[in-house]
Design a protein around this motif. Structure first.
Motif, PDB file in Angstrom:
ATOM      1  N   SER A 205       0.843  -1.195   0.000  1.00 23.36           N
ATOM      2  CA  SER A 205       0.000   0.000   0.000  1.00 23.36           C
ATOM      3  C   SER A 205       0.875   1.241   0.000  1.00 23.36           C
ATOM      4  O   SER A 205       1.983   1.248   0.540  1.00 23.36           O
ATOM      5  CB  SER A 205      -0.908  -0.011   1.225  1.00 23.36           C
ATOM      6  OG  SER A 205      -1.583   1.212   1.373  1.00 23.36           O
ATOM      7  N   ASN A 206       0.384   2.319  -0.632  1.00 19.84           N
ATOM      8  CA  ASN A 206       1.135   3.581  -0.630  1.00 19.84           C
ATOM      9  C   ASN A 206       0.689   4.509   0.501  1.00 19.84           C
ATOM     10  O   ASN A 206       1.019   5.689   0.505  1.00 19.84           O
ATOM     11  CB  ASN A 206       1.005   4.293  -1.981  1.00 19.84           C
ATOM     12  CG  ASN A 206      -0.401   4.812  -2.252  1.00 19.84           C
ATOM     13  OD1 ASN A 206      -1.353   4.472  -1.560  1.00 19.84           O
ATOM     14  ND2 ASN A 206      -0.528   5.635  -3.274  1.00 19.84           N
ATOM     15  N   VAL A 207      -0.055   3.967   1.471  1.00 16.32           N
ATOM     16  CA  VAL A 207      -0.488   4.750   2.626  1.00 16.32           C
ATOM     17  C   VAL A 207       0.669   4.865   3.613  1.00 16.32           C
ATOM     18  O   VAL A 207       1.280   3.862   3.994  1.00 16.32           O
ATOM     19  CB  VAL A 207      -1.705   4.100   3.315  1.00 16.32           C
ATOM     20  CG1 VAL A 207      -2.090   4.874   4.570  1.00 16.32           C
ATOM     21  CG2 VAL A 207      -2.883   4.029   2.356  1.00 16.32           C
ATOM     22  N   ASN A 208       0.974   6.087   4.020  1.00 17.42           N
ATOM     23  CA  ASN A 208       1.972   6.329   5.058  1.00 17.42           C
ATOM     24  C   ASN A 208       1.252   6.342   6.401  1.00 17.42           C
ATOM     25  O   ASN A 208       0.470   7.248   6.686  1.00 17.42           O
ATOM     26  CB  ASN A 208       2.695   7.656   4.807  1.00 17.42           C
ATOM     27  CG  ASN A 208       3.876   7.863   5.739  1.00 17.42           C
ATOM     28  OD1 ASN A 208       3.755   7.698   6.946  1.00 17.42           O
ATOM     29  ND2 ASN A 208       5.008   8.232   5.170  1.00 17.42           N
ATOM     30  N   ALA A 209       1.500   5.324   7.215  1.00 18.93           N
ATOM     31  CA  ALA A 209       0.759   5.178   8.469  1.00 18.93           C
ATOM     32  C   ALA A 209       1.008   6.351   9.413  1.00 18.93           C
ATOM     33  O   ALA A 209       0.083   6.816  10.094  1.00 18.93           O
ATOM     34  CB  ALA A 209       1.141   3.864   9.144  1.00 18.93           C
ATOM     35  N   VAL A 210       2.241   6.852   9.457  1.00 17.29           N
ATOM     36  CA  VAL A 210       2.554   7.965  10.361  1.00 17.29           C
ATOM     37  C   VAL A 210       1.808   9.225   9.933  1.00 17.29           C
ATOM     38  O   VAL A 210       1.191   9.914  10.755  1.00 17.29           O
ATOM     39  CB  VAL A 210       4.074   8.210  10.399  1.00 17.29           C
ATOM     40  CG1 VAL A 210       4.396   9.428  11.249  1.00 17.29           C
ATOM     41  CG2 VAL A 210       4.797   6.979  10.930  1.00 17.29           C
ATOM     42  N   ASP A 211       1.860   9.538   8.641  1.00 20.23           N
ATOM     43  CA  ASP A 211       1.146  10.719   8.146  1.00 20.23           C
ATOM     44  C   ASP A 211      -0.359  10.604   8.390  1.00 20.23           C
ATOM     45  O   ASP A 211      -1.030  11.596   8.732  1.00 20.23           O
ATOM     46  CB  ASP A 211       1.416  10.918   6.656  1.00 20.23           C
ATOM     47  CG  ASP A 211       2.843  11.358   6.388  1.00 20.23           C
ATOM     48  OD1 ASP A 211       3.521  11.783   7.336  1.00 20.23           O
ATOM     49  OD2 ASP A 211       3.285  11.268   5.222  1.00 20.23           O
ATOM     50  N   SER A 218      -4.963  15.730  13.844  1.00 20.48           N
ATOM     51  CA  SER A 218      -5.275  17.096  13.422  1.00 20.48           C
ATOM     52  C   SER A 218      -6.761  17.272  13.149  1.00 20.48           C
ATOM     53  O   SER A 218      -7.365  18.287  13.524  1.00 20.48           O
ATOM     54  CB  SER A 218      -4.466  17.445  12.167  1.00 20.48           C
ATOM     55  OG  SER A 218      -4.798  18.720  11.673  1.00 20.48           O
ATOM     56  N   LEU A 219      -7.373  16.273  12.516  1.00 19.58           N
ATOM     57  CA  LEU A 219      -8.806  16.353  12.243  1.00 19.58           C
ATOM     58  C   LEU A 219      -9.615  16.347  13.535  1.00 19.58           C
ATOM     59  O   LEU A 219     -10.643  17.029  13.638  1.00 19.58           O
ATOM     60  CB  LEU A 219      -9.222  15.184  11.342  1.00 19.58           C
ATOM     61  CG  LEU A 219      -8.720  15.221   9.900  1.00 19.58           C
ATOM     62  CD1 LEU A 219      -9.041  13.911   9.197  1.00 19.58           C
ATOM     63  CD2 LEU A 219      -9.335  16.385   9.148  1.00 19.58           C
ATOM     64  N   GLY A 220      -9.165  15.588  14.528  1.00 24.46           N
ATOM     65  CA  GLY A 220      -9.852  15.570  15.802  1.00 24.46           C
ATOM     66  C   GLY A 220      -9.851  16.941  16.469  1.00 24.46           C
ATOM     67  O   GLY A 220     -10.860  17.378  17.037  1.00 24.46           O
ATOM     68  N   ARG A 221      -8.716  17.636  16.380  1.00 26.85           N
ATOM     69  CA  ARG A 221      -8.644  18.980  16.966  1.00 26.85           C
ATOM     70  C   ARG A 221      -9.492  19.972  16.173  1.00 26.85           C
ATOM     71  O   ARG A 221     -10.122  20.873  16.774  1.00 26.85           O
ATOM     72  CB  ARG A 221      -7.181  19.431  16.995  1.00 26.85           C
ATOM     73  CG  ARG A 221      -6.330  18.624  17.974  1.00 26.85           C
ATOM     74  CD  ARG A 221      -4.876  19.031  17.924  1.00 26.85           C
ATOM     75  NE  ARG A 221      -4.095  18.285  18.915  1.00 26.85           N
ATOM     76  CZ  ARG A 221      -2.765  18.360  19.028  1.00 26.85           C
ATOM     77  NH1 ARG A 221      -2.082  19.153  18.202  1.00 26.85           N
ATOM     78  NH2 ARG A 221      -2.132  17.661  19.945  1.00 26.85           N
TER      79      ARG A 221
END
Length: 247
Positions: A205-211, A218-221
């Protein structure tokens, strides 16, 4: 009612949608050939008699990150990874042609070459049928050949077909609900002989887990900020009601 309520409400709603997209990306961080989903938003000014100081949030079409993932060597004969740009053509559940980067293949009970998700791999001449008691080899150009193992002495290699490899413009692709990509025009893409495979490997997968985790925080805030705006609007309305009651 103050327009602030509607402004904060639209922001909170679309943040929840973006959290769902990020959660889906995190859930597929180990899915072979997965392409991360991308949310796009744009601000639309509120049309009123006052100054244009407020905007609504509008969710645009969800896109995809088409960057390649890391190639992981497995040594398995039925594992292939697309080198660079390109796609494997498969047959979706409704019979239409779709495209995937999932090169973890298998042989079905009926002897058809399929992906690990159960989609039949399309050859340039149709589905590729694998005879029983055979050792399979997939070349870099997608050619599938087998050697019979039913006899004591291996026989000559027999070419069964060539996997249909395509490389359509990514701007014309869209992801379906089944996770497969299709052309927006609905037409099948033309085969591209320049697309090459890496045998004995799969693309991660090209998903970066850390990002993705940082984005989720950030979305939660941001969601908490929108909720604070709603509380402020409620407090302002309560204070205004008290003042009017005094008069």
């Amino acid at each position: 009612m103050d327009r602030l309520v509607y402004t904060a409400m639209t922001g909170a709603r679309h943040i929840l949608e973006q959290q769902a997209t990020t959660s889906n990306n995190l859930a597929n961080v180990a899915t072979t050939g997965f392409r991360a989903q991308i949310d796009a938003f744009r601000a639309v000014p509120v049309q009123s008699d006052g100054l244009p100081t407020r905007t609504y949030v509008v969710d645009s079409t969800v896109g995809a990150d088409f960057r390649s993932g890391a190639i992981q060597t497995t040594g398995r004969a039925l594992d292939v990874a697309v080198r660079g740009n390109g796609w494997l053509a498969v047959q979706s559940a409704d019979g239409s042609e779709a495209y995937t980067r999932n090169g973890s293949l298998k042989v079905s009970e009926n002897g058809l070459l399929q992906t690990s998700g159960g989609q039949t791999v399309q050859g340039e001449g149709g589905p590729i049928a694998i005879p029983p008691d055979s050792e399979i080899a997939i070349a870099g150009d997608g050619t599938v050949s087998v050697i019979s193992t039913a006899q004591a002495q291996p026989g000559p290699a027999n070419v069964l077909g060539r996997i249909r490899l395509v490389n359509p413009d990514t701007r014309g692709l869209e992801r379906g609900s089944d996770g497969l990509f299709r052309q927006k025009s609905g037409l099948p893409a033309d085969p591209d002989p320049a697309v090459q495979l890496v045998s004995g490997a799969v693309e991660g997968s090209n998903v970066n887990a850390v990002d993705a985790m940082v984005n989720m925080i950030s979305l939660g805030r941001q969601f908490e900020t929108q909720m604070s705006l709603l509380k402020n609007a409620e407090n302002n309305a309560a204070k205004a009601t008290q003042i009017l009651a005094l008069t």
